[in-house]
Design an enzyme around this catalytic site. Structure first.
Site, short mmCIF file in Angstrom:
data_model
loop_
_atom_site.label_atom_id
_atom_site.label_comp_id
_atom_site.label_asym_id
_atom_site.label_seq_id
_atom_site.Cartn_x
_atom_site.Cartn_y
_atom_site.Cartn_z
N ALA A 61 -27.29 -17.59 68.93
CA ALA A 61 -26.23 -16.77 69.55
C ALA A 61 -25.60 -17.60 70.66
CB ALA A 61 -26.81 -15.47 70.11
N ASP A 62 -24.33 -17.34 70.91
CA ASP A 62 -23.63 -18.09 71.96
C ASP A 62 -23.77 -17.42 73.32
OD1 ASP A 62 -22.46 -20.22 70.29
OD2 ASP A 62 -21.45 -18.54 69.32
N GLU A 118 -22.34 -14.94 58.81
CA GLU A 118 -23.48 -14.55 59.65
C GLU A 118 -23.56 -13.04 59.79
OE1 GLU A 118 -23.87 -18.50 62.55
OE2 GLU A 118 -22.68 -16.80 63.20
#
Length: 225
Positions: A83-84, A103
């Site tokens: 995850a960013d 995703e």
């Protein structure tokens, strides 16, 4: 061992014989896929992988992980992905690696989702990381104008050749530089209704477990939904 690798290896422990496993995309997920590949080869782990990008598909094939398409499985037992950004209430931004559509499809049909990150990805509120919005090329300039009028500071994501980046699904990505997202659910609902938007990088009410690589070792957070 770096923090991403630590989180990836820890997450691979959750994979059990007979599982259908969603294999995420990105620098942290790469370590996880490597570790699952090692377990398949050295421990005889028997799984079916469902990849979220062509990049991960190539990696899994090289490692000898058996694969099926999301359309050829009834469901996914467990998806592990990076995850960013992850907010305090465990909402996420994903799509820095341009794989957000695939995703999200794989995550949607998964019984459980694990996100693997290093400590830098944990934030109070989402928005410092640009929010990716995947759009069809036709009409994308109109969406850019609309986002500009909304004050979203949009930018069409470019590839290394100087042309607009093309995703695995054949789309473009507009990154919204929002700084802070006050209401991710409302913003997600708004983006969902726009014609030409295929998907956005807000992953809301999806994650089951977060594994964080830290200096003192991996930390596991179980999310109550």
């Amino acid at each position: 061992m770096n923090l991403k690798q630590m989180a990836g290896i820890e997450a691979a422990k959750y994979v059990e014989d007979g599982m259908i496993v969603g294999l995420g995309t990105g620098s942290t997920a790469k370590f996880m896929v490597d570790e699952i590949g090692r377990r398949v080869k050295e421990e005889g782990l028997s799984i079916t992988g469902v990849t979220t990008s062509k990049e991960t598909e190539r990696q899994a094939i090289e490692l000898g992980i058996p694969l099926k398409s999301i359309d050829d499985v009834p469901y996914v037992d467990l998806t592990i992905d990076g995850a960013d950004e992850i907010s305090e209430d465990f909402q996420g931004i994903k799509g820095g690696g341009a794989a957000l559509l695939f995703e999200k499809i794989v995550a949607t049909y998964s019984k459980k989702c694990i996100w693997i990150v290093d400590e830098s990805k944990l934030v109070k509120k989402l928005g410092k990381f640009p929010l990716p919005v995947e759009v069809i090329p036709y009409g994308s300039q109109q969406l850019l104008r609309l986002f500009e009028e909304k004050g979203f500071s949009p930018a069409l994501r470019m590839a290394s050749d100087g042309k607009a980046l093309v995703t695995d699904g054949g789309h473009h990505i507009i990154d919204l530089h929002l700084n802070e997202i006050a209401d991710p659910i409302a913003l997600g609902d708004y983006l969902d209704q726009l014609v030409g938007v295929v998907e956005h990088g807000l992953f809301l009410q999806i994650v089951s477990t977060v594994i964080v690589g830290g200096e003192s070792g991996p930390r596991t957070i179980h999310v109550s939904k």
